[in-house]
Design a protein around this motif. Structure first.
Motif, PDB file in Angstrom:
ATOM      1  N   GLY A  44      -0.746  12.384  28.381  1.00 39.65           N
ATOM      2  CA  GLY A  44       0.148  11.745  27.407  1.00 39.65           C
ATOM      3  C   GLY A  44       0.920  12.764  26.593  1.00 39.65           C
ATOM      4  N   LYS A  88       7.161   2.438  24.446  1.00 36.47           N
ATOM      5  CA  LYS A  88       6.417   1.313  25.004  1.00 36.47           C
ATOM      6  C   LYS A  88       4.944   1.369  24.591  1.00 36.47           C
ATOM      7  N   ALA A  89       4.467   2.568  24.273  1.00 31.01           N
ATOM      8  CA  ALA A  89       3.089   2.712  23.811  1.00 31.01           C
ATOM      9  C   ALA A  89       2.960   2.424  22.316  1.00 31.01           C
ATOM     10  N   GLY A 128       0.653   5.329  31.695  1.00 32.90           N
ATOM     11  CA  GLY A 128       0.796   4.151  32.542  1.00 32.90           C
ATOM     12  C   GLY A 128       2.251   3.764  32.736  1.00 32.90           C
ATOM     13  N   PHE A 129       3.023   3.826  31.646  1.00 33.86           N
ATOM     14  CA  PHE A 129       4.444   3.496  31.755  1.00 33.86           C
ATOM     15  C   PHE A 129       5.157   4.514  32.634  1.00 33.86           C
ATOM     16  N   TRP A 131       6.653   6.587  25.348  1.00 32.28           N
ATOM     17  CA  TRP A 131       5.938   6.538  24.069  1.00 32.28           C
ATOM     18  C   TRP A 131       6.400   5.369  23.197  1.00 32.28           C
ATOM     19  N   LYS A 186      -2.799   6.882  27.045  1.00 31.65           N
ATOM     20  CA  LYS A 186      -3.019   6.196  28.322  1.00 31.65           C
ATOM     21  C   LYS A 186      -1.899   5.203  28.602  1.00 31.65           C
ATOM     22  N   GLN A 187      -1.441   4.506  27.555  1.00 28.47           N
ATOM     23  CA  GLN A 187      -0.357   3.549  27.731  1.00 28.47           C
ATOM     24  C   GLN A 187       0.931   4.264  28.134  1.00 28.47           C
ATOM     25  N   ALA A 188       1.186   5.431  27.511  1.00 27.05           N
ATOM     26  CA  ALA A 188       2.391   6.197  27.834  1.00 27.05           C
ATOM     27  C   ALA A 188       2.343   6.694  29.276  1.00 27.05           C
ATOM     28  N   LYS A 225      -5.706   6.210  23.268  1.00 22.71           N
ATOM     29  CA  LYS A 225      -5.345   4.873  23.747  1.00 22.71           C
ATOM     30  C   LYS A 225      -3.844   4.788  24.005  1.00 22.71           C
ATOM     31  N   GLN A 226      -3.055   5.282  23.046  1.00 25.82           N
ATOM     32  CA  GLN A 226      -1.603   5.246  23.217  1.00 25.82           C
ATOM     33  C   GLN A 226      -1.164   6.203  24.319  1.00 25.82           C
TER      34      GLN A 226
END
Length: 361
Positions: free
Chosen positions: A312, A285-286, A253-254, A283, A249-251, A246-247
């Motif tokens: 990631g 931001k994640a 995305g950023f 990371w 994917k956020q990284a 999950k994190q």
């Protein structure tokens, strides 16, 4: 991640997969070097042949920008240490102020105790007993006197301990100031090296004609293509199929949302980045802060086998861990290459891989 950015990344990866390589012009320090052509003949045309001269220029530029990247890592590391030391000095200053206030209170208490003793005449307990009009009352108060003596001893011990703490805080603060000054000098020296390397590279590039620059860019693409193709030909992608956390994917995305922003050494956003500034901010931001520099990311984060990497994860490049990129899947990375380039998609194998680390292991 915005729809436009997702589309941009998807389109880039699709095109890349179609030709089995991601050889973006923004890739820095591409290796290995393609073999120079020996079939070209001198020509009066202004278009330079793909000969050794431009290969030497490319190799020189690669070295200059690589050395600038190493110096940038040193600069970032010194900056991080300076921040930590400044924070520590502020904390120690607060402790010193609190300690001085506490010592002042203890001195006031000690003064009050001394004045109370003075009012009793300072006579020893035996003399006070013999001179007392009411010996029984004196005996009854002996326990109170004993408690007072214990309190006085405790007060003196607390004052001694506080004074010792103050000396320790002062010594620690002095040491931190010395370290801070050393890191300021290290930052200044690294900054000087960075500017020297970049200036020399820019001067070298400025001496090239337009068609020479175009040919040089083509040589960079060829080198990246060759390196990425060799990496893909090992069949590595058949074994790399990890799914992003999950994190992760956020990284990703950023990082994707930063595509097109310029590389600036020492920068960590929001308008520009260097290589580790991009990965550390992604990371952060994640919700999972990591070390600021590529070398510390390599030292401190968990190493994973390249076959087990997932989107990631961070790929560390070169033997000195001077460059870092984020793996985004399908053999692709997003990274901030070098001065004069922007955050871009490139081939994961377009530079010499040192290893892979996982921030959220």
């Amino acid at each position: 991640m915005g729809t436009g950015k997702r589309g941009l990344l998807a389109a880039a990866v699709t095109v890349v997969c179609a030709v089995t390589v991601l050889a973006a012009p923004g890739t820095a320090f591409a290796a290995p070097t393609p073999t120079p052509s020996t079939s070209a003949t001198p020509s009066a045309s202004p278009t330079p042949p793909p000969g050794k001269d431009l290969e030497k220029v490319r190799a020189k530029l690669d070295k200059l920008y690589h050395d600038a990247a190493v110096a940038t890592d040193s600069y970032n590391a010194a900056e991080e240490r300076a921040k930590e030391q400044s924070t520590r000095i502020v904390e120690l200053a607060k402790k010193i102020v609190e300690g001085q206030q506490k010592l002042e209170r203890l001195k006031n208490q000690a003064g009050a105790a001394a004045r109370a003793q003075y009012r009793t005449g300072g006579l020893p307990p035996t003399a006070q007993f013999l001179l007392s009009d009411d010996p029984q009352q004196f005996i009854d108060g002996a326990g109170t006197v004993l408690n007072g003596q214990r309190a006085t001893n405790k007060l003196i011990a607390e004052m001694t301990r506080t004074q010792k703490d103050l000396r320790s805080y002062a010594d620690d603060a002095s040491a931190q100031w010395q370290k801070l000054e050393a890191n300021r000098k290290a930052k200044a020296a690294a900054k000087k090296r960075i500017k020297k390397q970049i200036t020399e590279a820019e001067k070298l590039e400025s001496r090239l004609e337009k068609k020479e620059k175009e040919r040089l860019a083509e040589l960079e693409r060829q080198a990246a293509y060759k390196a990425q193709t060799e990496w893909l030909d090992t069949g590595i992608l058949e074994e790399v199929n990890g799914k992003a956390s999950k994190q992760g994917k956020q990284a990703v995305g950023f990082a994707t949302s930063q595509l097109g922003k310029p590389y600036v050494w020492g920068a960590e956003g929001p308008d520009s980045f260097d290589c580790s500034g991009l990965t550390s901010q992604a990371w952060s931001k994640a919700g999972h802060p990591i070390p600021r520099t590529s070398q510390e990311q390599w030292k401190q984060l968990k190493h994973v086998d390249i076959k087990a990497m997932r989107p990631g994860d961070l790929i560390i490049y070169f033997d000195d861990a001077s460059h870092v990129a984020m793996y985004v899947g399908d053999g692709a990375i997003i990274h901030a290459p070098r001065p004069g380039r922007t955050v871009t998609v490139a081939g994961a194998g377009s530079m010499p891989i040192l290893g892979v680390v996982r921030p959220d292991a």
